[in-house]
Write a protein that holds these residues in place. Structure first.
Motif, PDB file in Angstrom:
ATOM      1  N   UNK A 194       0.823  -1.207   0.000  1.00 15.82           N
ATOM      2  CA  UNK A 194       0.000   0.000   0.000  1.00 15.82           C
ATOM      3  C   UNK A 194       0.860   1.261   0.000  1.00 15.82           C
ATOM      4  N   UNK A 195       2.027   1.200   0.624  1.00 14.97           N
ATOM      5  CA  UNK A 195       2.939   2.356   0.552  1.00 14.97           C
ATOM      6  C   UNK A 195       3.281   2.636  -0.918  1.00 14.97           C
ATOM      7  N   UNK A 196       3.657   1.604  -1.648  1.00 13.65           N
ATOM      8  CA  UNK A 196       4.065   1.821  -3.047  1.00 13.65           C
ATOM      9  C   UNK A 196       2.863   2.189  -3.915  1.00 13.65           C
ATOM     10  N   UNK A 197       1.696   1.606  -3.627  1.00  8.94           N
ATOM     11  CA  UNK A 197       0.496   1.952  -4.392  1.00  8.94           C
ATOM     12  C   UNK A 197       0.136   3.425  -4.193  1.00  8.94           C
ATOM     13  N   UNK A 198       0.101   3.865  -2.941  1.00 10.28           N
ATOM     14  CA  UNK A 198      -0.296   5.252  -2.658  1.00 10.28           C
ATOM     15  C   UNK A 198       0.740   6.228  -3.201  1.00 10.28           C
ATOM     16  N   UNK A 199       1.984   5.814  -3.156  1.00  8.89           N
ATOM     17  CA  UNK A 199       3.056   6.646  -3.725  1.00  8.89           C
ATOM     18  C   UNK A 199       2.801   6.856  -5.220  1.00  8.89           C
ATOM     19  N   UNK A 200       2.496   5.775  -5.914  1.00 14.18           N
ATOM     20  CA  UNK A 200       2.287   5.850  -7.368  1.00 14.18           C
ATOM     21  C   UNK A 200       1.016   6.626  -7.722  1.00 14.18           C
ATOM     22  N   UNK A 201      -0.068   6.363  -6.992  1.00 12.46           N
ATOM     23  CA  UNK A 201      -1.331   7.060  -7.280  1.00 12.46           C
ATOM     24  C   UNK A 201      -1.164   8.556  -7.008  1.00 12.46           C
ATOM     25  N   UNK A 202      -0.442   8.883  -5.953  1.00  7.35           N
ATOM     26  CA  UNK A 202      -0.239  10.309  -5.627  1.00  7.35           C
ATOM     27  C   UNK A 202       0.664  10.998  -6.638  1.00  7.35           C
ATOM     28  N   UNK A 203       1.303  10.208  -7.476  1.00  8.12           N
ATOM     29  CA  UNK A 203       2.116  10.792  -8.546  1.00  8.12           C
ATOM     30  C   UNK A 203       1.420  10.667  -9.901  1.00  8.12           C
ATOM     31  N   UNK A 204       0.114  10.394  -9.863  1.00  8.46           N
ATOM     32  CA  UNK A 204      -0.689  10.466 -11.080  1.00  8.46           C
ATOM     33  C   UNK A 204      -0.954   9.151 -11.795  1.00  8.46           C
ATOM     34  N   UNK A 205      -0.448   8.032 -11.276  1.00  3.51           N
ATOM     35  CA  UNK A 205      -0.659   6.751 -11.942  1.00  3.51           C
ATOM     36  C   UNK A 205      -1.921   6.077 -11.395  1.00  3.51           C
ATOM     37  N   UNK A 206      -2.683   5.452 -12.301  1.00  3.22           N
ATOM     38  CA  UNK A 206      -3.932   4.804 -11.858  1.00  3.22           C
ATOM     39  C   UNK A 206      -4.063   3.372 -12.381  1.00  3.22           C
TER      40      UNK A 206
END
Ligand SMILES: [Zn+2]
Length: 126
Positions: free
Chosen positions: A56-68
């Motif tokens: 979840x750390x890596x998922x939230x990191x990626x989503x917060x940088x615009x990736x979905x």
């Protein structure tokens, strides 16, 4: 990059894990649809309940940088094999239920589709 190399990336993340309570270091690497790779580790807390899994750390990191949208996640641990927990499966499924999940178990690489690991997940109707 093959799955072995991808798992090695997740293993490297274990080194920066903050896990003074469980002493289980977990790392994850996540690939977005455009090929960008994100990395993360588990982060624990004295309250225990506020601890967060590497996935979840890596998922939230990626989503917060615009990736979905994501194609693959690798998970590695300093101890036993660690496929994602149920909460992480649901969180990942929100974005890409078809993604590939890879981890190592007794020296063997395991690869599963996320929707195999979490059938009948909650999700937006698409
Ligand atoms: Zn988890």
């Amino acid at each position: 990059m093959d799955n072995r190399q991808f798992i090695e990336m997740a293993k490297k993340e274990c080194k920066i894990s903050y896990s003074p309570y469980s002493k289980i270091k977990v790392g994850a690497a996540l690939v977005s649809e455009n090929g960008e790779i994100f990395e993360g580790c588990n982060i624990e807390n004295a309250s225990y309940g506020l601890s967060m899994c590497a996935e979840r750390v890596v998922l939230f990191k990626a989503v917060s940088e615009g990736q979905k949208k994501f194609t693959k996640i690798a998970v590695a641990s300093s101890s036993q094999a660690v496929p994602p927990c149920g909460a992480c499966r649901q969180a990942l499924s929100e974005f890409s239920p078809e993604m590939e999940v890879v981890w190592e178990e007794n020296g063997k690489i395991i690869s599963k589709k996320l929707n195999e690991l979490l059938p009948h997940s909650f999700g937006l109707k698409k």
